[in-house]
Design a protein around this motif. Structure first.
Motif, PDB file in Angstrom:
ATOM      1  N   GLN A   1      31.435  24.970  41.095  1.00  0.00           N
ATOM      2  CA  GLN A   1      31.920  25.543  39.840  1.00  0.00           C
ATOM      3  C   GLN A   1      31.472  24.754  38.606  1.00  0.00           C
TER       4      GLN A   1
ATOM      5  N   ILE B   1      42.231  31.103  36.371  1.00  0.00           N
ATOM      6  CA  ILE B   1      41.248  32.166  36.550  1.00  0.00           C
ATOM      7  C   ILE B   1      40.283  32.289  35.378  1.00  0.00           C
TER       8      ILE B   1
ATOM      9  N   SER C   1      47.634  28.906  39.290  1.00  0.00           N
ATOM     10  CA  SER C   1      46.581  29.900  39.122  1.00  0.00           C
ATOM     11  C   SER C   1      45.717  29.547  37.923  1.00  0.00           C
TER      12      SER C   1
ATOM     13  N   ASP D   1      37.192  31.253  33.023  1.00  0.00           N
ATOM     14  CA  ASP D   1      35.889  30.681  33.359  1.00  0.00           C
ATOM     15  C   ASP D   1      35.715  29.246  32.879  1.00  0.00           C
TER      16      ASP D   1
ATOM     17  N   TRP E   1      38.600  26.909  39.281  1.00  0.00           N
ATOM     18  CA  TRP E   1      39.508  27.845  39.934  1.00  0.00           C
ATOM     19  C   TRP E   1      40.196  27.178  41.117  1.00  0.00           C
ATOM     20  N   SER E   2      41.416  27.618  41.343  1.00  0.00           N
ATOM     21  CA  SER E   2      42.215  27.134  42.461  1.00  0.00           C
ATOM     22  C   SER E   2      41.897  27.910  43.730  1.00  0.00           C
TER      23      SER E   2
END
Length: 187
Positions: free
Chosen positions: A137, A59, A57, A61, A65-66
């Motif tokens: 991202q 999360i 995980s 910024d 992200w996964s």
């Protein structure tokens, strides 16, 4: 009756021996030729051991992200949500992921979000994302880390894993390896 029972009993015993002894030993034997003897790829970082074959995980910024997990990345109980695409609860959770992603990634349109960033995999433990999921991202991660977008894009490109034997499966990126490389870049 005896004509059918004896072959059925023999077949049952043969299959029992094959699937409980021979097959597991063959798989174990083949695993002995793989890296780390079939125990998965273990990466040590800052005194902690991480399995590169299992999703993690991320999360914050300042990290990529996964893929979401229906089992909260618990390798002890892998599985999907088993909710269909018309299930209201499932649709609500996907919409919440979309809203969260858009909030943290200003300038991105809903149509630009790759599906692997808003839906969980079948196992809930997928350690990879698509190249598109990483590229969408880049702007957020670069901004949060005060890095040029080109530098972060080059890192994404360097972490891209090609398809197996060049033909099996899509190109992909291991999120754990990408984020560890990102930490090394930022140091």
């Amino acid at each position: 009756m005896k004509k059918h029972l004896i072959p059925a009993a023999v077949l049952t015993l043969v299959m029992l021996v094959f699937f409980t002894v021979i097959y597991p030993m063959a798989v174990w034997g083949i695993a002995q030729f793989s890296p780390n003897w079939g125990k998965g790829e273990i990466i040590e970082h800052e005194g902690r051991h991480h399995y590169a074959n299992i999703g993690h995980s991320f999360i914050r910024d300042d990290y990529f992200w996964s893929r979401p997990s229906a089992v909260d990345y618990n390798a002890g109980g892998s599985g999907g949500s088993n909710k269909g695409p018309s299930n209201e609860e499932y649709l609500a959770s996907v919409q919440a992921r979309i809203d969260t992603f858009l909030l943290h990634n200003p300038g991105i349109d809903k149509s630009q979000i790759p599906v692997d960033l808003i839906t969980a995999s079948g196992s809930g433990l997928d350690p990879h994302i698509s190249i598109q999921a990483a590229e969408v991202q880049v702007a957020r991660v670069a901004r949060e880390r005060n890095l040029p977008e080109d530098t972060v894009s080059e890192l994404v490109a360097s972490q891209t894993e090609k398809p197996l034997l060049g033909i099996f499966g899509p190109a992909r990126i291991n999120v754990l390896k990408l984020n560890l490389a990102l930490d090394n870049l930022s140091e």
